[in-house]
Design a protein around this motif. Structure first.
Motif, PDB file in Angstrom:
ATOM      1  N   ALA A 253       0.838  -1.204   0.000  1.00  0.00           N
ATOM      2  CA  ALA A 253       0.000   0.000   0.000  1.00  0.00           C
ATOM      3  C   ALA A 253       0.872   1.253   0.000  1.00  0.00           C
ATOM      4  O   ALA A 253       0.523   2.270  -0.616  1.00  0.00           O
ATOM      5  CB  ALA A 253      -0.927   0.004   1.216  1.00  0.00           C
ATOM      6  N   PHE A 254       2.025   1.178   0.663  1.00  0.00           N
ATOM      7  CA  PHE A 254       2.953   2.306   0.671  1.00  0.00           C
ATOM      8  C   PHE A 254       3.470   2.599  -0.740  1.00  0.00           C
ATOM      9  O   PHE A 254       3.673   3.755  -1.112  1.00  0.00           O
ATOM     10  CB  PHE A 254       4.127   2.013   1.608  1.00  0.00           C
ATOM     11  N   ALA A 255       3.674   1.559  -1.557  1.00  0.00           N
ATOM     12  CA  ALA A 255       4.102   1.761  -2.946  1.00  0.00           C
ATOM     13  C   ALA A 255       3.055   2.551  -3.716  1.00  0.00           C
ATOM     14  O   ALA A 255       3.390   3.434  -4.522  1.00  0.00           O
ATOM     15  CB  ALA A 255       4.367   0.418  -3.630  1.00  0.00           C
ATOM     16  N   SER A 256       1.777   2.260  -3.477  1.00  0.00           N
ATOM     17  CA  SER A 256       0.708   3.031  -4.114  1.00  0.00           C
ATOM     18  C   SER A 256       0.721   4.477  -3.624  1.00  0.00           C
ATOM     19  O   SER A 256       0.481   5.411  -4.399  1.00  0.00           O
ATOM     20  CB  SER A 256      -0.654   2.396  -3.825  1.00  0.00           C
ATOM     21  N   SER A 257       0.997   4.660  -2.332  1.00  0.00           N
ATOM     22  CA  SER A 257       1.085   6.016  -1.802  1.00  0.00           C
ATOM     23  C   SER A 257       2.233   6.788  -2.441  1.00  0.00           C
ATOM     24  O   SER A 257       2.114   7.977  -2.746  1.00  0.00           O
ATOM     25  CB  SER A 257       1.272   5.973  -0.274  1.00  0.00           C
ATOM     26  N   MET A 258       3.354   6.117  -2.688  1.00  0.00           N
ATOM     27  CA  MET A 258       4.484   6.773  -3.324  1.00  0.00           C
ATOM     28  C   MET A 258       4.168   7.123  -4.781  1.00  0.00           C
ATOM     29  O   MET A 258       4.646   8.136  -5.301  1.00  0.00           O
ATOM     30  CB  MET A 258       5.727   5.887  -3.244  1.00  0.00           C
ATOM     31  N   THR A 259       3.367   6.296  -5.446  1.00  0.00           N
ATOM     32  CA  THR A 259       2.910   6.636  -6.800  1.00  0.00           C
ATOM     33  C   THR A 259       2.163   7.965  -6.771  1.00  0.00           C
ATOM     34  O   THR A 259       2.410   8.859  -7.587  1.00  0.00           O
ATOM     35  CB  THR A 259       1.989   5.533  -7.350  1.00  0.00           C
ATOM     36  N   LEU A 260       1.263   8.102  -5.816  1.00  0.00           N
ATOM     37  CA  LEU A 260       0.492   9.344  -5.683  1.00  0.00           C
ATOM     38  C   LEU A 260       1.395  10.524  -5.327  1.00  0.00           C
ATOM     39  O   LEU A 260       1.226  11.633  -5.834  1.00  0.00           O
ATOM     40  CB  LEU A 260      -0.591   9.171  -4.619  1.00  0.00           C
ATOM     41  N   MET A 261       2.364  10.282  -4.464  1.00  0.00           N
ATOM     42  CA  MET A 261       3.226  11.363  -4.001  1.00  0.00           C
ATOM     43  C   MET A 261       4.115  11.918  -5.112  1.00  0.00           C
ATOM     44  O   MET A 261       4.507  13.087  -5.097  1.00  0.00           O
ATOM     45  CB  MET A 261       4.092  10.871  -2.837  1.00  0.00           C
ATOM     46  N   MET A 262       4.433  11.103  -6.102  1.00  0.00           N
ATOM     47  CA  MET A 262       5.302  11.543  -7.198  1.00  0.00           C
ATOM     48  C   MET A 262       4.554  12.285  -8.293  1.00  0.00           C
ATOM     49  O   MET A 262       5.169  12.908  -9.164  1.00  0.00           O
ATOM     50  CB  MET A 262       6.020  10.336  -7.808  1.00  0.00           C
ATOM     51  N   ARG A 263       3.240  12.259  -8.247  1.00  0.00           N
ATOM     52  CA  ARG A 263       2.464  12.849  -9.334  1.00  0.00           C
ATOM     53  C   ARG A 263       2.679  14.352  -9.530  1.00  0.00           C
ATOM     54  O   ARG A 263       2.684  14.822 -10.674  1.00  0.00           O
ATOM     55  CB  ARG A 263       0.984  12.507  -9.159  1.00  0.00           C
ATOM     56  N   PRO A 264       2.897  15.156  -8.466  1.00  0.00           N
ATOM     57  CA  PRO A 264       3.152  16.589  -8.712  1.00  0.00           C
ATOM     58  C   PRO A 264       4.387  16.849  -9.576  1.00  0.00           C
ATOM     59  O   PRO A 264       4.413  17.824 -10.335  1.00  0.00           O
ATOM     60  CB  PRO A 264       3.341  17.153  -7.301  1.00  0.00           C
TER      61      PRO A 264
END
Length: 397
Positions: free
Chosen positions: A48-59
């Motif tokens: 789930a943290f990997a998915s969170s990192m996907t979101l965090m890199m979007r900016p």
């Protein structure tokens, strides 16, 4: 320079398909969290943290591709973006360990962060303001269509072939770049407002900082709402309700069918009322359907709750592309709405991880239900207090 109907249709199709195929890859991860945990010897919370990192890199993707879009047009950056996220998806199929997978998902986040702003600005600048809400709903539901497609592929591919081929299929969107190159015309609004002076470009950003801050806050709330009701729901169905893989896929498909219908219906509704009213109405209905979505007594009623929840979640979301593009300055529309959107994504990026941690400690039903109801109420308040510019012209004349 006006685009004819064929060119308008192609621009909308490019924006829709780009977002749909991008979302397809993102949602594949949510469907195979347990498989990834077993394959890499990690916990579900680490996946789930990997998915969170996907979101965090979007900016970062929104900055890179947004500035490119204002400087070079919407078309070329969109082609490059599609090729980028399709290539990363294929690479994920061959990830040998968690570290490599995590890095790939972060790179995918950069691509995912760039696609939305490119596709939305290209499509909405190419169509009539009269239909902007409906087209906005169609564009945004590319995301739900991607989730539905991921569920279909999971339903028919996963039982026989496992999780890795699902990411290989994610490489097919690269073919969309050919369509964009051959059939999509550049946005007329970009030709009128294209950036040539970086100093004035910077001033356009800084002079609108209050509007930008509001958009970031609103998009933070909206991403809490979408990711809070979507990302961990398949895990909830499996861990808390004992759904088998096929049952999870079927419920997820029904939910995202509701999302597509809701996005289109509320997009049309916003064209006849207002963006804010449509969004707030959707969120109020989300709040009312939370018990059925998370605590229904039978699998049938739980599926009904999932359908209704995503109908109203994406009903509220359907206006987002039109609403934030209408609130953005013409000269920086490639960058401004996309970056605000993705900063909101980053601000909400740990939400799935928090849900997973709380869910593992207590229960996913408690975690998801309480947190979702809270952000429904907060999101409705933020939207109500914000501005609106429905129907504003994107052209100079």
């Amino acid at each position: 320079m006006e685009l004819n109907r064929s060119n308008q249709r192609n621009a909308v199709m490019a924006g829709f398909l780009g977002w749909m195929l991008d979302a397809f890859d993102f949602f594949i991860v949510t469907l195979v969290i347990n498989d990834l945990a077993k394959a890499f010897g990690e916990t579900r919370t680490r996946i789930a943290f990997a998915s969170s990192m996907t979101l965090m890199m979007r900016p970062f993707g929104a900055i890179i591709f947004g500035v490119m879009a204002d400087r070079f047009g919407r078309k070329l950056p969109l082609m490059l973006n599609v090729i980028m996220y399709a290539s990363v998806s294929v690479a994920c199929a061959f990830a040998p360990n968690y570290t490599v997978f995590l890095v790939l998902r972060m790179i995918f986040g950069i691509a995912m962060g760039g696609e939305w702003g490119l596709g939305a600005s290209l499509a909405l600048e190419s169509v009539s303001p009269r239909y902007r809400g409906l087209i906005s709903g169609l564009l945004q539901e590319g995301y739900a269509a991607g989730a539905l497609l991921a569920s279909l592929v999971y339903r028919f591919v996963y039982p026989d072939f496992g999780w890795r081929p699902l990411f290989l299929i994610g490489g097919l969107p690269a073919l969309l770049a050919i369509f964009i190159r051959a059939k999509v015309k550049e946005s007329p609004a970009w030709h009128e407002h294209k950036t040539t002076d970086w100093a004035s470009y910077g001033r356009a950003i800084t002079s609108n900082w209050k509007r930008f801050a509001f958009l970031v806050l609103m998009m933070t709330m909206m991403n809490f709402i979408s990711h809070g009701t979507q990302d961990m729901y398949p895990t909830f169905l499996e861990q808390h309700r004992g759904f088998l893989p096929i049952e999870r896929a079927n419920t997820t498909m029904i939910a995202y069918l509701g999302a597509i219908i809701g996005g289109l219906a509320f997009g049309w509704y916003s064209d006849h009322t207002s963006r804010k009213r449509a969004m707030v109405t959707g969120l109020i209905c989300c709040f009312l359907f939370t018990p059925l979505w998370i605590a229904a007594p039978t699998a049938l009623w739980l599926t009904v709750g999932a359908f209704m929840m995503q109908f109203f979640v994406q009903g509220a979301w359907g206006q987002v592309p039109a609403h934030i593009n209408e609130l953005s300055p013409n000269a920086i529309r490639g960058f401004f709405p996309g970056f605000a959107y993705q900063l909101g994504v980053a601000a909400s990026s740990l939400f799935p991880y928090v849900q997973a941690v709380v869910g593992e400690r207590f229960s996913y039903a408690w975690s998801m239900g309480i947190l979702a109801a809270t952000v429904f109420a907060a999101g409705a308040i933020v939207i109500t207090l914000g501005p609106e510019a429905k129907g504003v012209s994107f052209r100079k004349h």
